[in-house]
Design a protein around this motif. Sequence first.
Motif, PDB file in Angstrom:
ATOM      1  N   HIS A 148      52.648  39.358  38.216  1.00 22.61           N
ATOM      2  CA  HIS A 148      51.195  39.288  38.364  1.00 22.61           C
ATOM      3  C   HIS A 148      50.592  37.903  38.181  1.00 22.61           C
ATOM      4  CE1 HIS A 148      50.661  43.553  38.869  1.00 22.61           C
ATOM      5  NE2 HIS A 148      51.275  43.823  37.729  1.00 22.61           N
ATOM      6  N   SER A 197      45.366  36.383  37.366  1.00 31.70           N
ATOM      7  CA  SER A 197      46.444  37.286  37.745  1.00 31.70           C
ATOM      8  C   SER A 197      46.117  37.921  39.091  1.00 31.70           C
ATOM      9  CB  SER A 197      46.654  38.370  36.681  1.00 31.70           C
ATOM     10  OG  SER A 197      45.467  39.130  36.508  1.00 31.70           O
ATOM     11  N   GLU A 199      47.724  41.022  42.298  1.00 35.72           N
ATOM     12  CA  GLU A 199      48.708  41.999  42.768  1.00 35.72           C
ATOM     13  C   GLU A 199      48.714  42.013  44.288  1.00 35.72           C
ATOM     14  OE1 GLU A 199      47.182  46.321  42.480  1.00 35.72           O
ATOM     15  OE2 GLU A 199      46.095  45.241  40.883  1.00 35.72           O
TER      16      GLU A 199
END
Length: 222
Positions: A148, A197, A199
């Motif tokens: 991440h 972070s 995804e």
Amino acid sequence: MIGMILAAGRGERMMPLTENTPKPLIKVQNIALIEHAISALKKANITDIVINISYLGEQIKSYLGDGSNFGVSIQYSDESQNALETAGGIIKALPLLGNKPFVVINSDVLCDYDLSKLTLPIGSLAHLLLINNPAHNPKGDFSLINNHQVILANSRSFTFSGIGVYHPDFFKNHTNTQSKLPLYPLLKEALATNQLSGEYYQGYWQDVGTPERLELANNLKN
């Protein structure tokens, strides 16, 4: 969680369609772009929504009202005197967004990601949804390591989808509520301190920023 929809853009790349209509009210599959964004938030049980407006913003307010017809509650952050770009618009809206993490989505993006799964990991001030690089951004924006952690783009890069979750502290070093400010410099600041972070998402995503992409969305979106 509160959601914010970014809807203050001039929509210049969409001209002449946006000459008299704000881009968020352009329709895909007979539904206004901003309605798609509202529906995505509502499906995730995010019903308190802030929308920033500028160019032809009164049309958006007239169309959506207080949100009750759409099953949500809408507040507006008015930038009609001075459009503030992405980060500047969020900073101006912070008093409406509270002191907890909030979701921000672009009004000109279609995506079937389940926003209820979007969370802010411990130690992050911002968490981005990243997608495969589209034709108009072949070099991408960022890369991912250690699942991440977001880093500057390398040989395996991804594009920022325009969907993310932010902690108010992400903006604490930028407090001028009338200053134009893009988002990317702030993302780089958080990246440098390992507080950014992300995804990777492989599902449906379509930017609707030009007439050509609008046509593509109308042809592909089911």
